[in-house]
Design a protein around this motif. Structure first.
Motif, PDB file in Angstrom:
ATOM      1  N   LYS A  46       4.691  -2.941  -1.642  1.00  0.00           N
ATOM      2  CA  LYS A  46       4.854  -3.478  -0.282  1.00  0.00           C
ATOM      3  C   LYS A  46       5.292  -4.937  -0.302  1.00  0.00           C
ATOM      4  O   LYS A  46       6.162  -5.336   0.467  1.00  0.00           O
TER       5      LYS A  46
ATOM      6  N   CYS B 229       0.436   0.387  -4.065  1.00  0.00           N
ATOM      7  CA  CYS B 229       0.973   0.130  -2.724  1.00  0.00           C
ATOM      8  C   CYS B 229       1.135  -1.372  -2.501  1.00  0.00           C
ATOM      9  O   CYS B 229       2.125  -1.819  -1.921  1.00  0.00           O
TER      10      CYS B 229
ATOM     11  N   PRO C 147       4.457  -2.861   7.176  1.00  0.00           N
ATOM     12  CA  PRO C 147       4.439  -1.401   6.995  1.00  0.00           C
ATOM     13  C   PRO C 147       5.657  -0.729   7.637  1.00  0.00           C
ATOM     14  O   PRO C 147       6.230   0.197   7.052  1.00  0.00           O
TER      15      PRO C 147
ATOM     16  N   MET D  80       8.648  -0.758   5.575  1.00  0.00           N
ATOM     17  CA  MET D  80       8.555   0.170   4.446  1.00  0.00           C
ATOM     18  C   MET D  80       8.618   1.625   4.908  1.00  0.00           C
ATOM     19  O   MET D  80       8.691   2.533   4.092  1.00  0.00           O
TER      20      MET D  80
END
Ligand SMILES: [Zn+2]
Length: 166
Positions: free
Chosen positions: A120, A116, A125, A128
């Motif tokens: 990322k 992750c 977040p 994404m």
């Protein structure tokens, strides 16, 4: 299987997993008051599963305090589980990337698996389409204080069965 932790003055303090209780007993931080259920078999010893333990040192329950943020602390707070996918985490991620002004704070750091973290990169977040599994915050409370007692007991961790995040 849960274990009741009594403070050194015999007042009930918290309920923890029996694994956590055993770590405290093996580290000499607590003694077993009552045992229950099946024994735990390790490479060298067979130990009773503690149902009640007594701390040797009195813990003054803290209500509000400021804990210095650290990589280890974030991983421990999040039970070494990735804040995004829940898999075992060994790295720490800035939710708002540092390159975009994200702080080194309890609120902006989460445990993160390598995969992750790599995927990322410098994204947020929401960019994404990811959701955090919880809202990161400064750890407070008695269970955290008990966790801190375990620090010198790391050598025992191989002996003990892994536990799911409490
Ligand atoms: Zn992950």
């Amino acid at each position: 299987m849960r274990t009741l932790v009594l403070n050194a003055g015999y007042e009930p303090l918290a309920v923890v997993t029996f694994r956590r209780a055993l770590v405290l007993v093996l580290a000499g931080k607590a003694s077993v008051v009552a045992e229950d259920g099946e024994p735990v078999v390790g490479p060298r010893d067979v130990l009773g599963r503690p149902s009640v333990i007594l701390l040797h040192r009195y813990i003054r329950p803290r209500r509000t305090y400021v804990t210095a943020v650290s990589r280890r602390g974030v991983l421990r707070r999040d039970a070494h589980a990735c804040g995004y996918c829940g898999k075992p985490a060994h790295t720490v991620d800035h939710v708002l990337p540092r390159s975009r002004g994200g702080a080194d704070s309890w609120e902006n750091l989460v445990a993160c698996c390598l995969r992750c973290n790599n995927v990322k990169g410098d994204h947020t977040p929401s960019e994404m389409g990811w959701k955090l599994r919880f809202t990161p915050a400064e750890p407070v409370g008695v269970v955290w204080q008990i966790k801190e007692l375990e620090k010198p007991a790391a050598q025992w961790s191989a002996f003990l069965v892994p536990e799911t995040a409490a």
